[in-house]
Design a protein around this motif. Structure first.
Motif, short mmCIF file in Angstrom:
data_model
loop_
_atom_site.label_atom_id
_atom_site.label_comp_id
_atom_site.label_asym_id
_atom_site.label_seq_id
_atom_site.Cartn_x
_atom_site.Cartn_y
_atom_site.Cartn_z
N PHE A 72 -2.93 -1.08 8.91
CA PHE A 72 -2.47 -0.09 9.90
C PHE A 72 -2.20 -0.77 11.24
O PHE A 72 -2.79 -1.79 11.57
CB PHE A 72 -3.56 0.96 10.15
CG PHE A 72 -4.04 1.71 8.94
CD1 PHE A 72 -3.54 2.97 8.64
CD2 PHE A 72 -5.03 1.17 8.12
CE1 PHE A 72 -4.01 3.68 7.54
CE2 PHE A 72 -5.51 1.88 7.02
CZ PHE A 72 -4.99 3.13 6.73
N VAL A 73 -1.34 -0.13 12.03
CA VAL A 73 -1.13 -0.50 13.43
C VAL A 73 -1.36 0.75 14.29
O VAL A 73 -0.68 1.74 14.07
CB VAL A 73 0.30 -1.02 13.67
CG1 VAL A 73 0.51 -1.32 15.15
CG2 VAL A 73 0.59 -2.24 12.81
N PRO A 74 -2.28 0.74 15.24
CA PRO A 74 -3.36 -0.24 15.40
C PRO A 74 -4.37 -0.07 14.27
O PRO A 74 -4.46 1.01 13.69
CB PRO A 74 -3.96 0.17 16.75
CG PRO A 74 -3.68 1.64 16.87
CD PRO A 74 -2.38 1.87 16.19
N PRO A 75 -5.15 -1.14 13.97
CA PRO A 75 -6.13 -1.02 12.88
C PRO A 75 -7.28 -0.08 13.25
O PRO A 75 -7.79 -0.18 14.37
CB PRO A 75 -6.64 -2.46 12.70
CG PRO A 75 -6.23 -3.20 13.91
CD PRO A 75 -5.11 -2.47 14.57
N PRO A 76 -7.65 0.83 12.37
CA PRO A 76 -8.81 1.69 12.67
C PRO A 76 -10.11 0.87 12.59
O PRO A 76 -10.11 -0.23 12.03
CB PRO A 76 -8.77 2.75 11.55
CG PRO A 76 -7.97 2.14 10.45
CD PRO A 76 -7.06 1.13 11.06
N ILE B 26 0.85 -1.21 0.00
CA ILE B 26 0.00 0.00 0.00
C ILE B 26 0.88 1.25 0.00
O ILE B 26 0.63 2.21 -0.76
CB ILE B 26 -0.94 0.00 1.24
CG1 ILE B 26 -1.92 -1.17 1.17
CG2 ILE B 26 -1.64 1.35 1.40
CD1 ILE B 26 -3.06 -1.01 0.19
N ILE B 27 1.93 1.25 0.83
CA ILE B 27 2.81 2.42 0.90
C ILE B 27 3.43 2.68 -0.48
O ILE B 27 3.47 3.83 -0.95
CB ILE B 27 3.92 2.22 1.98
CG1 ILE B 27 3.26 2.21 3.38
CG2 ILE B 27 4.99 3.30 1.89
CD1 ILE B 27 4.17 1.72 4.50
N GLY B 28 3.84 1.62 -1.16
CA GLY B 28 4.43 1.76 -2.50
C GLY B 28 3.45 2.39 -3.48
O GLY B 28 3.81 3.27 -4.28
N LEU C 61 -7.25 4.52 -4.19
CA LEU C 61 -7.30 3.12 -3.78
C LEU C 61 -7.96 2.96 -2.42
O LEU C 61 -7.99 3.92 -1.64
CB LEU C 61 -5.90 2.48 -3.77
CG LEU C 61 -4.92 2.79 -2.66
CD1 LEU C 61 -4.13 1.53 -2.32
CD2 LEU C 61 -3.93 3.85 -3.09
N GLU C 62 -8.47 1.75 -2.19
CA GLU C 62 -9.10 1.45 -0.90
C GLU C 62 -8.11 0.69 -0.03
O GLU C 62 -7.29 -0.07 -0.55
CB GLU C 62 -10.37 0.64 -1.11
CG GLU C 62 -11.42 1.45 -1.83
CD GLU C 62 -12.78 0.77 -1.90
OE1 GLU C 62 -12.98 -0.27 -1.25
OE2 GLU C 62 -13.63 1.32 -2.62
N VAL C 63 -8.17 0.93 1.26
CA VAL C 63 -7.19 0.35 2.17
C VAL C 63 -7.92 -0.28 3.36
O VAL C 63 -8.68 0.42 4.06
CB VAL C 63 -6.18 1.43 2.66
CG1 VAL C 63 -5.08 0.80 3.50
CG2 VAL C 63 -5.57 2.18 1.47
#
Ligand code: SAM
Length: 266
Positions: free
Chosen positions: A180-184, A25-27, A173-175
């Protein structure tokens, strides 16, 4: 669940800290941002540097605005990032982005935004739209749906009108929460906002557009005639070709601008 991040920082809920932890995702986000030295690059909320680092690898200097003093200290002492970053410790909502404007350069602004302040932050950034080439933001998916909504849909509201007044809105894009840490608790999405260089529907006085949209959307279930009766007569609506019996989500950005411009002429 523990919210200790692998890098030893205790995620602060009040600062909306959900750190990206997904290289794929970061890429994709960095590719969308397309960092370069021809623009003034600005990141809001760099946090532990998940996006900051790969962006900084591609450019000479990156401006960042971060509220959390502990994270600022970590970024400052970071051996690679420290020397490359122009760090502004403080609240992005109050930050004067005008101070970053460089002669002959427009800005590329990006960030995985703290979700609790993302809407007022975008309103704040729209004030600098003329200096901005584009913006890439990670937001709650629901907010991206509102930004890109079409008239007549449930998601269409004041944020839609103001965002689409200033910018072309492109969902990227959808994520999922697991990135994530912590996940939302909510799904997320990245959006690209591209401010218009030549606005298709120029507004004479933005304060009037703010006034008309906030008044119109105050009561979504009521008609435009009802919500705007203190500002416009039936003749005004007729003159502009706007059906006063419609609800606020049913008219276009161009029609909101026409209403605001009519107020400016008085
Ligand atoms: N960019 C990092 C990432 O993607 O992993 C962190 C993103 S986290 C969702 C939001 C970041 O914004 C945190 O670093 C938080 O401390 C910072 N932040 C929160 N409120 C802020 C504010 N008002 N102004 C500037 N930064 C803020």
């Amino acid at each position: 669940m523990s919210n200790k991040v692998h890098l030893g920082h205790h995620a602060r809920k009040r600062f909306g800290q959900n750190f990206l932890n997904d290289d794929a995702i970061i890429g994709r986000i960095v590719a969308a941002i397309s960092p370069d030295n021809d623009h003034t690059m600005v990141e809001i909320g760099p946090g532990l540097g998940a996006i900051t680092e790969p962006v900084a690898e591609k450019i000479d200097c990156l401006n960042v605005v971060e509220l959390d003093k502990d994270l600022v200290a970590r970024l400052t002492s970071h051996p690679f990032l420290g020397p490359k970053l122009n760090i502004h410790q403080g609240d992005a909502l109050k930050f004067d982005f005008g101070q970053l404007v460089e002669e002959g350069k427009s800005m590329k602004v990006f960030g995985n935004l703290p979700y609790n302040i993302s809407t007022p932050l975008m309103f704040h950034l729209f004030e600098y739209a003329e200096h901005i080439e584009n913006m890439h933001f990670m937001l709650q998916k629901e907010v991206v749906l509102r930004l890109s909504a079409a008239p007549g849909t449930k998601a269409y509201g004041r944020l839609t009108v103001m965002a689409q007044y200033h910018c072309q809105v492109i969902p990227v894009l959808e994520v999922p929460p697991g990135s994530f840490v912590p996940p939302p608790k909510v799904d997320s999405a990245v959006v690209r906002l591209v401010p218009y260089k030549d606005n298709p529907h120029p507004c004479q006085d933005l304060a009037k557009l703010h006034h008309v949209t906030s008044t119109a959307f105050n009561m979504r279930r009521k008609t435009l005639r009802n919500n705007l009766k203190k500002l416009f007569s039936d003749e005004d609506f007729t003159q502009l070709g706007v059906d006063a019996t419609l609800r606020p989500e049913q008219i276009t950005v161009a029609q909101y601008v026409a209403l605001a411009n009519l107020l400016s002429q008085r």
